[in-house]
Design an enzyme around this catalytic site. Sequence first.
Site, PDB file in Angstrom:
ATOM      1  N   CYS A   1      -6.367  10.161   4.458  1.00 27.17           N
ATOM      2  CA  CYS A   1      -7.750  10.630   4.276  1.00 27.17           C
ATOM      3  C   CYS A   1      -8.183  11.290   5.579  1.00 27.17           C
ATOM      4  O   CYS A   1      -7.471  12.142   6.095  1.00 27.17           O
ATOM      5  CB  CYS A   1      -8.659   9.483   3.847  1.00 27.17           C
ATOM      6  SG  CYS A   1      -8.647   8.063   4.972  1.00 27.17           S
TER       7      CYS A   1
ATOM      8  N   ARG B   1     -10.193   5.315   3.668  1.00 29.70           N
ATOM      9  CA  ARG B   1     -10.086   5.566   2.233  1.00 29.70           C
ATOM     10  C   ARG B   1      -8.636   5.455   1.772  1.00 29.70           C
ATOM     11  O   ARG B   1      -8.360   5.010   0.651  1.00 29.70           O
ATOM     12  CB  ARG B   1     -10.656   6.942   1.904  1.00 29.70           C
ATOM     13  CG  ARG B   1     -12.160   7.044   2.090  1.00 29.70           C
ATOM     14  CD  ARG B   1     -12.677   8.465   1.965  1.00 29.70           C
ATOM     15  NE  ARG B   1     -12.339   9.278   3.122  1.00 29.70           N
ATOM     16  CZ  ARG B   1     -12.656  10.561   3.250  1.00 29.70           C
ATOM     17  NH1 ARG B   1     -13.302  11.186   2.279  1.00 29.70           N
ATOM     18  NH2 ARG B   1     -12.324  11.233   4.341  1.00 29.70           N
TER      19      ARG B   1
END
Length: 286
Positions: free
Chosen positions: A229, A234
């Site tokens: 990410c 994430r």
Amino acid sequence: MASDKATANILVDARWLAEHRGDPGLILVDTRAPADYWAGHLEGARHFDPFPFHHSDTADAPLRDFRGQLEWIFSALGVTAGATVVFYENDSGMRATRAAWLLDYMGHAQWRILDGGLKCAGAPNLVTTSIPYAQSNFKGTACEDLIVSRGYLVARLGQPGVQIFDVRSDEEYFGERVRAKHAGAIPGSIHRDWTHNLAADGRFKPPAQLREEFERLGLDSQNEIIPYCQGGYRSANAYVALRIAGYPRVRNYLGSWGEWGNRDDLPIEHPRRKVQSKGGPGSWNA
């Protein structure tokens, strides 16, 4: 090798937590921002906000420093060898999964996530006080098959048996929102926004549904899957989602685009959105 944990050993619910709250080896960790923690948290929960601990240089020496930092963090949290550590936030978001991946990377297999977080915890009584606990001398053994450095990734670009999974937003992937020196994506990436891992109630989607969705994207469980990410948060959620879905070989790219996109010596791809043409529905231009 990474431990092969079943879904039931990764995600726990409010009922499980209620049944095990008295276990002597249970450590509950609230991973929300400090203001949220002190406004009200589960009784007995310790606090660790992973957001201040960014790390975007994956060369050997910085990674050694990173491991030392993690030993300090988990010592401060009082994590001992036999402890089961349950992480939570408001839902099954990137904070709890980042903290869980960090502990997994350091070789501590007994970690869990409160699926759905406080939103799905059954309206628990929250407290604003912290219970003292003893710190530990945590010494982990890093699982190098759970992490990716830029050198490792460069050597495997385009190689069979390896798939790169971009879990940033569409705007970041298509270069419409630039959060580094360069816009773009790591060449050959398969893309899906990480938020699609979660159901509307904030829990992870069921394992079979995640598996079907990942397979539809083209992710092969026989391959090594490398999510990334902007800063490895994430992608930690994607790491957990892939594990839940039965993907056994998943490595988180810690540096992610915060490292890759800020360098001038790494290859970058510039994906373009598919735009509907004037030919009508079903007709697309690249």
